[in-house]
Design a protein around this motif. Structure first.
Motif, PDB file in Angstrom:
ATOM      1  N   ARG A   1      -3.868   5.009   5.603  1.00  0.00           N
ATOM      2  CA  ARG A   1      -3.972   3.550   5.717  1.00  0.00           C
ATOM      3  C   ARG A   1      -3.194   2.889   4.590  1.00  0.00           C
ATOM      4  NH1 ARG A   1      -9.600   2.124   8.539  1.00  0.00           N
ATOM      5  NH2 ARG A   1      -8.508   2.452  10.483  1.00  0.00           N
ATOM      6  N   THR A   2      -2.361   1.936   4.964  1.00  0.00           N
ATOM      7  CA  THR A   2      -1.606   1.155   3.989  1.00  0.00           C
ATOM      8  C   THR A   2      -1.655  -0.308   4.408  1.00  0.00           C
ATOM      9  OG1 THR A   2       0.522   1.238   5.134  1.00  0.00           O
ATOM     10  CG2 THR A   2      -0.007   3.110   3.709  1.00  0.00           C
TER      11      THR A   2
ATOM     12  N   ASP B   1      -1.658   1.561   9.834  1.00  0.00           N
ATOM     13  CA  ASP B   1      -2.107   2.953   9.852  1.00  0.00           C
ATOM     14  C   ASP B   1      -1.004   3.873  10.359  1.00  0.00           C
ATOM     15  OD1 ASP B   1      -4.534   1.973   9.056  1.00  0.00           O
ATOM     16  OD2 ASP B   1      -5.500   2.196  11.008  1.00  0.00           O
TER      17      ASP B   1
END
Length: 112
Positions: free
Chosen positions: A76-77, A81
């Motif tokens: 996750r960023t 995702d």
């Protein structure tokens, strides 16, 4: 309805690599880090991991073995995702499977 299962024979992930690494612990940190780095090594196809739970048995062992060691890592960023199927785990075992533990350590291909 059960969730879809990953399968090497079904075309997800690469073929299982020979077990050359043995790890005690099958938790999230191990699967998100050591397995990820092994997966991305230039010679990843030569390095399979056999992992054992830290204690007792776990439904995770059965789930991973049903999927031939494959699982999806979700990163996750802020940009969203990313989903990646990891293939570096060749086999999962319960902690009590001492015969398998000894068999791996007797194997000449195990990395020293």
């Amino acid at each position: 309805m059960s969730p879809p299962r990953l399968s090497r024979t079904g075309g997800q992930g690469r073929s299982a690599a020979p077990v050359r690494l043995v790890h005690l612990g099958l938790g999230n940190f191990f699967r998100a880090h050591q397995c990820w780095y092994t997966e991305h090594a230039p010679d990843a196809g030569d390095w399979g991991i056999a992992a054992f739970t830290g204690r007792g048995s776990s439904p995770l062992v059965d789930d991973l073995n049903e999927q031939e060691g494959l699982y999806t890592l979700v990163s996750r960023t802020g940009a969203g995702d990313r989903f990646e199927v990891l293939s570096s785990l060749s086999r999962a075992h319960a902690a009590a499977d001492q015969e398998a533990w000894l068999r791996y350590f007797e194997a000449p291909d195990l990395a020293a």
